[in-house]
Every structure is written in structure tokens, then in C-alpha cells.
Design an enzyme around this catalytic site. Structure first.
Site, PDB file in Angstrom:
ATOM      1  N   GLU A 199       0.851  -1.198   0.000  1.00  0.00           N
ATOM      2  CA  GLU A 199       0.000   0.000   0.000  1.00  0.00           C
ATOM      3  C   GLU A 199       0.879   1.238   0.000  1.00  0.00           C
ATOM      4  O   GLU A 199       1.754   1.387   0.862  1.00  0.00           O
ATOM      5  CB  GLU A 199      -0.897   0.027   1.233  1.00  0.00           C
ATOM      6  CG  GLU A 199      -2.125  -0.838   1.145  1.00  0.00           C
ATOM      7  CD  GLU A 199      -3.137  -0.499   2.231  1.00  0.00           C
ATOM      8  OE1 GLU A 199      -4.329  -0.723   1.991  1.00  0.00           O
ATOM      9  OE2 GLU A 199      -2.754  -0.012   3.305  1.00  0.00           O
ATOM     10  N   CYS A 200       0.660   2.121  -0.964  1.00  0.00           N
ATOM     11  CA  CYS A 200       1.332   3.417  -1.042  1.00  0.00           C
ATOM     12  C   CYS A 200       2.854   3.239  -0.969  1.00  0.00           C
ATOM     13  O   CYS A 200       3.468   2.830  -1.947  1.00  0.00           O
ATOM     14  CB  CYS A 200       0.801   4.351   0.045  1.00  0.00           C
ATOM     15  SG  CYS A 200       1.111   6.106  -0.321  1.00  0.00           S
TER      16      CYS A 200
END
Length: 449
Positions: free
Chosen positions: A335-336
Site C-alpha cells: 500500500e502506497c
């Protein structure tokens, strides 16, 4: 658990970001704990960093409460979890009290949604820099703006002098609201910040000393008895088994979880949901050159600040080789920041290109920062650790990275903003590996649920 075991609560809010809410929230928590109260806390909206400071201050787990991203049963469950077995619940608002997106009343992502839903009186923080009597007009407007949101008192922040304080006090009291505190200007009281907000708690040199200082400041400058009296019983939270409401399906039974100062953005409600569903989380540190443990059946790389540690990550060959071996047979999701590390190259703020793991074909850069911010809904085009193909999720995006090269991997999801406007395709998937800038908060509720 009987309702009488729930804490009384209040919300610390302000007209805008940057007013000093976090500093004042931590000061209140520290002062009331010094009095021997069991203080619990929560943060509205999508935020990773403030809740970690809350937990350090309360000595208790904290959570997020998000009226847009969370289905109502999950929201009520978390409100119950936040208020249980405590004397006082302090909820810090994100942004301005009434700031929101367009949508159904009470489901717009505004701090006011949470205050109204759970009957939380608002302790309104006013940055009075450059104003005096005008602060009363702001207070009056906020007190009257939404009938089901009650302003219980005012704290004036960044007061310049005793004369300034007298003017503020007279103006606020003329409005009919109690002035429950006045904090002088003092840069030493603020928590250091960087591009995504505050520095992480692990990077703060002396958290306990800082909290002790804030407790003393609150005792000197706040009417703690008045603030405690302004708190009200928390309404509406539901006592339901944690296992009955899982925000996100666990990505595996035994999950290798990257955890260090480069990978620290993971919501407490997601972690607890995975555990409630029977998953075991096994932490490892990429910055310490550790590979994901081989006895795990899935790997999760959270967001964080990998751009600050890109040089170390680039040379962490044991971590990178181990993650590549892991991904040959088992799912890996980033994530990210974790998504950036899964790519080919990460260019740091100085323009230096660092080779990353290369399990996905994109490359990212912080050399030319561009803010990407807002709620996101996502429909998965392919199965991944986020859920099966066709699953709909709600979450948010908050980063300054730019994509230098998108690569040729298949897209992971169709994205829309918080008001339903299409944003195109997002994230990537290759084999067992997937990733996206999108931070997932919860599975989207079905229509009518």
C-alpha cells in the site's frame, strides 16, 4: 458490557487544520491521566500518525472513526471499542469541524458527523493569532451552524499577551460560551511535521518528556474541571463481537507484516479485524535487511516513509531477495509506500534513483512533489490480498509521489473519488504480487446495508 462502563466523551475540533488540535489533545490526555483518569482516544478521518501519539499519551489502543469510509455497523463497533472501560474519551477531529465531501447527511466524512452521531460536545480550538473580538464571531458561527453539534467550550490557542487574553475572554463570554483554556504562543509545544503531517512517534526524541511538559501546560492554562464537566455520555455505540464485523478480509492465515519507520501506516481497526478473523501477524523489518518469514502464507507492505530510507532499502539485498522468493508462491501486497518499494525504481527528493524490489514494473519519484489526496472507492479488477475480483472497497490516497513509468503490469482496480467521480485505473498486479497508492479502510457496505 453494560453501558455504564462507557466513557464520557468530547471532541477537540477547530475551524481548520493547523490550529493546534493535536497538541491540545495530547495535553488534555496527559493532564487527565496525571489525575488518575483512564483516558481513551480516537481520531476522525483517515490518519495514521496522530493515533500513534494518542496511544503513547493514553497508554491505550486508539482507533479511527470515519463516517464516509466505514459502514455504520463498523463505525458503531469502533466507537464502542474506543469508549469502553474508560473515564474519558477524547476524539480529535481531522481538518475543520464541518469540512466534508458531498453525500448523505451523516456520511460525509466530516468530524461533525461523528460528534452528532455519538453526542460528543465540541471543545473548539481557535487560533487567535492576529485577531481578538473576531474570534467570538467565529465561535458564534460554529455554535449555531449545525443544531445537532453542540460546542461545549472554547480553547484559545497562540495567545500573544495578557491583554490579548483579556480581550479574547471578554469577547467569547459575550457570545455565551465558556473559555476553557488559553494557550500562549510557544513553538516548543508543537510536534515536528513533515510533508505527510507530523513526524512518526518512533522519530520523536523524548515522547514521555514531551507529554509530561504538555500535562504541565494544560494544568497551568486550561480549566480542566470545566472541560471534564463539559464531557457527555457517549451515545449509540454497539457492543457486538469483533469477529462479526471484519473491515478487510485477512490476506492470509499467517501474515508477514513489514514494520519499521519506513513501513508504519496500518490502521489499528484493520489489524484487530485480521486478528479477530483468526490471522496471526508476524512482523519483520526491511530496514534491518530482514526477509519476510518463510513460515507465513502472505506478506503485506504498509505505507510509510520509504522515500526517506530509499538508500538503505536499495542495499537491503537479503530483504529484496527474500521478498522475491516469497512472491514466487505466495501473495504479496503493498500500500502506497509499500507499492513504491515493490516497483523498479524510487527517486528520492534529491533526485537520486534507487533500485527497489522490481516485483512490479512501475517507477516512482519524490523529486517533483505533487499532492494526491482524497477519499477513494475501488472495485477490484483482479483478485488480490485486498479481496476477490469485483469486491468494492473504501479508503483514501495521500502522497506526494509521481509515477515516472507505469510499466506493463495489469491494473488492479477501478477508482473513483469520494463523490463517485471516476478516476480511472489504479494499482498493478503481476502474478502473486499487487499494490496500489490506495489505502484500504473497509469493504464497502452493500446498498441498503
Amino acid at each position: 458490557m453494560a453501558a455504564k462502563s462507557l466513557a464520557r466523551g468530547l471532541m477537540v475540533a477547530a475551524p481548520r487544520s493547523g490550529s493546534g488540535k493535536t497538541t491540545i489533545t495530547l495535553a488534555l490526555i496527559a493532564a487527565f491521566r496525571r489525575r488518575g483518569l483512564v483516558v481513551r482516544s480516537a481520531k476522525t478521518g483517515p490518519d495514521y500518525i496522530d493515533p500513534a501519539f494518542h496511544s503513547a499519551a493514553t497508554g491505550q489502543p486508539t482507533c479511527n472513526l470515519d463516517s464516509w469510509a466505514m459502514p455504520e455497523p463498523l463505525l458503531d463497533q469502533l466507537a464502542y471499542w474506543a469508549a469502553r472501560e474508560g473515564d474519558l474519551l477524547v476524539v480529535e477531529a481531522a481538518m475543520g469541524l464541518f469540512d466534508r465531501i458531498e453525500g448523505p447527511v451523516g456520511r460525509r466524512g466530516a468530524p461533525a458527523d461523528i460528534a452528532a452521531r455519538y453526542g460528543l460536545p465540541v471543545l473548539l480550538v481557535l487560533d487567535v493569532t492576529g485577531q481578538a473580538h473576531s474570534a467570538a464571531a467565529i465561535a458564534r458561527g460554529f455554535a449555531a451552524h449545525q443544531p445537532d453539534v453542540r460546542v461545549g467550550g472554547i480553547i484559545a490557542n497562540r495567545v500573544g499577551s495578557e491583554r490579548h487574553l483579556r480581550m479574547i475572554r471578554s469577547a467569547i463570554e459575550d457570545v455565551g460560551l465558556p473559555l476553557l483554556g488559553a494557550l500562549p504562543r510557544d513553538a516548543a509545544l508543537t510536534v515536528p511535521e513533515r510533508h505527510l503531517g507530523l513526524v512518526q512517534i518512533e522519530e520523536h526524541g523524548d515522547v514521555s518528556g514531551y507529554l509530561d511538559t504538555l500535562a504541565g501546560v494544560a494544568e497551568k492554562h486550561f480549566d480542566l474541571d470545566g472541560i471534564l464537566a463539559a464531557a457527555s455520555a457517549v451515545t449509540r455505540p454497539q457492543a457486538v463481537p469483533a469477529s462479526s464485523i471484519i473491515p478487510l478480509p485477512p490476506p492470509g492465515q499467517r501474515v508477514a507484516l513489514a514494520r519499521d519507520t519506513a513501513f508504519s501506516f496500518l490502521y489499528a481497526h484493520v489489524v484487530e479485524g485480521w486478528r479477530a478473523a483468526g490471522a496471526e501477524l508476524v512482523p519483520f523489518s526491511p530496514l534491518a535487511n530482514e526477509p519476510p518469514p518463510d513460515d507465513c502464507d502472505a506478506c503485506w507492505l504498509p505505507g510509510g516513509y520509504p522515500e526517506l530510507h530509499a538508500g538503505r532499502l536499495a542495499t537491503a539485498e537479503r530483504f529484496k531477495a527474500g521478498l522475491r522468493r516469497f512472491a514466487e508462491t505466495r501473495p504479496v501486497h503493498g500500500e502506497c509506500g509499500g507499492y513504491m518499494v515493490l516497483g523498479e525504481v524510487l527517486v528520492d527528493a534529491d533526485g537520486t534513483a534507487h533500485p527497489m524490489v522490481g516485483l512490479l514494473g512501475h517507477s516512482t519519484s519524490y523529486a517533483k512533489r505533487k499532492l494526491h489526496l482524497g477519499y477513494r472507492s475501488a472495485r477490484l479488477l483482479k483478485p488480490s490480498p485486498l479481496g476477490p475480483q469485483g469486491a468494492s472497497l473504501r479508503g483514501h490516497e495521500f502522497h506526494y509521489a509521481s509515477v515516472l513509468s507505469a510499466g506493463t503490469d495489469e491494473p488492479l482496480a477501478e477508482l473513483a473519488d469520494g463523490e463517485g467521480r471516476p478516476l480511472g485505473l489504479g494499482g498493478h498486479r503481476r502474478g502473486h504480487v499487487s499494490g496500489t497508492f490506495f489505502h484500504a479502510i473497509a469493504v464497502e457496505a452493500e446498498a441498503g446495508a
